[in-house]
Enzyme design. Sequence first.
Site, PDB file in Angstrom:
ATOM      1  N   ASP A  93       4.404  12.426  -7.699  1.00 37.87           N
ATOM      2  CA  ASP A  93       3.747  11.058  -7.563  1.00 37.87           C
ATOM      3  C   ASP A  93       5.228  10.167  -7.683  1.00 37.87           C
ATOM      4  O   ASP A  93       5.342   9.163  -6.841  1.00 37.87           O
ATOM      5  CB  ASP A  93       2.675  10.631  -8.708  1.00 37.87           C
ATOM      6  N   LYS A 136       6.877   7.604  -4.997  1.00 35.40           N
ATOM      7  CA  LYS A 136       7.439   6.251  -5.222  1.00 35.40           C
ATOM      8  C   LYS A 136       8.747   5.821  -4.790  1.00 35.40           C
ATOM      9  O   LYS A 136       9.388   4.878  -4.325  1.00 35.40           O
ATOM     10  CB  LYS A 136       6.997   6.019  -6.558  1.00 35.40           C
ATOM     11  N   GLY A 162      -2.983   1.302 -14.421  1.00 36.76           N
ATOM     12  CA  GLY A 162      -4.323   1.003 -14.692  1.00 36.76           C
ATOM     13  C   GLY A 162      -5.072   0.223 -13.553  1.00 36.76           C
ATOM     14  O   GLY A 162      -4.765  -0.128 -12.518  1.00 36.76           O
TER      15      GLY A 162
END
Length: 817
Positions: free
Chosen positions: A680, A684, A799
């Site tokens: 991941d 990025k 989040g």
Amino acid sequence: MNVLKFGGTSVANDQNIKKVIEIISSKSKESNNNLAIVVSAFSGVTDLLLLASNTAAAKEEQYKNILQQIQNKHYEVVENLLEKDKKEQVISLLTTEFKQLQTLLDGCFLLGELTPKTADRILSFGELLSSQIIAVALQKVIPSTEFKDSREVIKTNTNFGKATVDFKTTNAFIKTFFKTKQATVLVFPGFIASSANGNTTTLGRGGSDYTAAILAAALQASTLEIWTDVNGMYTANPKIVKQAQPIASISYQEAMELSHFGAKVLYPPTIQPVLDLNIPIWIKNTFEPDAFGTLISNQSKSNGNPIKGISHIESIALITLEGSGMIGVSGSSKRLFETLSNHNINVIFITQASSEHSICIGIQNQDAELAKQAIDATFEIEIAQHKIEACIVEEDLCIVALVGENMKNHQGLSGKMFSTLGKNNVNIRAIAQGASERNISVVIAKKDVRKALNTLHERFFEDNTKQLNLFVMGVGNVGEKFIDQIYQQKKFLKEHLKLNVRVIALSNSRKMFFDSEGIPLKEWKTCLNEGEDANMKFFIEKVKAFNYRNSIFVDITANSEVATIYDQFLKENIAVVTCNKIAAASEYDNYKNLKNLSRKYNAPFLFETNVGAGLPIIDTLKHLIVSGDKVHKIQAVLSGSLNFIFNNFSETYSFHDVVKEAGVQGFTEPDPKIDLSGIDVARKILILIRESGYEMEIEDIENNSFLPEECMNTTTNEAFFASLVKHNAHFENLLAQAKEKNSRLKFVASFENGKASVGLEFIPSDSPFYNLEGKDNIVQFYTDRYVDQPLLIKGAGAGAAVTASGIFADVIRIGNF
């Protein structure tokens, strides 16, 4: 004298006719003037008469059933509308008329043909029957009501189907007739007339308006009122543009332009007879008689907007005649238009380049084949000599027109029109603008007409409010927060940013739900549960079929299959907003292709939440690059989930438990191994590298994984968590090493000198990464301008709520483009 005309929907049934009678009665009481009433056929009857005649001519006995439908409709109205003493009189009349109609249809059946003359006679029955029934019904309320057959006073030539009125003879007949009549109300059938030798003719579909205008002009009436089923002429077709509003005041010229370009509330020739006499025309609603309606006169009140309305004509064919043999050769245009005139083909649209190399005309689709044959025959010699090309025909097009008397006094309207259409990928095939500048017309594809009308109406009439139409795939934790945020901010966005955000579609892995008017966000869960089975192919097809302006596909999944369909949306001018990193981190060629498609089709492709959730990392990076800066080095902690895990991992809180907790709070991907394996973070940093202008593949990034090999090789979440327990000592050892070095564990991504890596590092206390708390991310950009002190971006990087807000921000960016 006042003239009132009532359309087919106004007299569709006995209940509607009672409303008409109330209006006429009220008008009679409040005015000292006598009334001339013109009525259309009952709603749908003209279409049934046309169908019956064509069916009979095709020698299909089904015409008898259609005739029975027509009879039943009239008998039902009589039964419910008239008193007992009047019913027998009218039923006797209907019986006679229907016998004549049946004889005509039987003749068509026996001969197997339908001549224009016979067609006019058959179609005349609709208005003849409705007007006589209504005249009898009116006599109960206004005893001095009489019926008059329009064929006795309106005279035309023998151009059956759309006859031309002999105004000199007609005006004389009308004036003479009214001089001899004292009736308070005179009822006339609309649409029909007769030739000099007494044959029935018709004035064209919609000709009842024209009948009323002819009477009004001959009698120099005070007003002409057209009663219909809408509150006047609208700024656009309200069936297509829901935000369309009635136009309070409009000039004769503007009304003619709008009606010519498809505003069906008024038959185009209606205005001409009353224009010179300055007789005002009111468009009123039978079902809302107190509504203001539209006043058509020689003056047009302006509210500051130079555009009065947007209209369109469907089923247009564009015919292009071009070739070097036309340049400098006089008479080419004359031959072209003379050919079309000789074949009774109406030209709706004309444009010619100043080079004289080509002439482009718009006609009805139904005339396209005949027009091509005729034109090619006329220019046969030039075509054979290759001086002119055989004419080119494009069908299934539409004309969209901006109309306004004051357009000539405002600069830039054409530019606004073209740029508005262009931003929504509506291709303009041809353009025409008259010297009067009262009308700007464009030809577009039929499939784009709804989008074009709504886009233009939004631009010119809705205080610049822009409607965004969202198609959302993925309604998990982030998706649910995203929808909630839209619901909470909807009113604010409309009032302060002039954005009307609608969610048209929702889909998860099981269900999908569409609502063309926008899903009620309070009940979105219920709607989705009651939706149809999820089908990605059908979802894509339906989004394309809607063809809405300002369409945005929102991907809130981590699904690799969904990431492969972005190109299908971008090619259709549908923007893509995604938090799914897979597409932007896929093969470099695919990444570049998506970016190129975005530019080519003017469809934004935004993925701010791919890095840093709601943090403005990619947006800031873009501003650096476009302003001419160059990135040389990137250092970052890009995983909010890993930062949360290592900040909470301790001797009393096992690695297994903290990873579990991160998943519960929504900080990790559904498959936590994606986060912990480093893939991941690698995606990025790859995205940041590419957005910085460098070409790199995911395989080029060195991934220094801290997970034991057994953990990496697990195939299920259960097995993965079990392996974390098994290798607890490994993770405890990492924690111990960090303490020994007075450091903290951080998973860091780096790029420098064309090389990139990701991996767990021991961060000393003097590093800006050391005090990175909770789920925060941090990125440092070293550039030509930021050499010694890097540009630093820091904040919550994981989040559901912050990720949803980042997606929402991308949607708003598109709204502000």
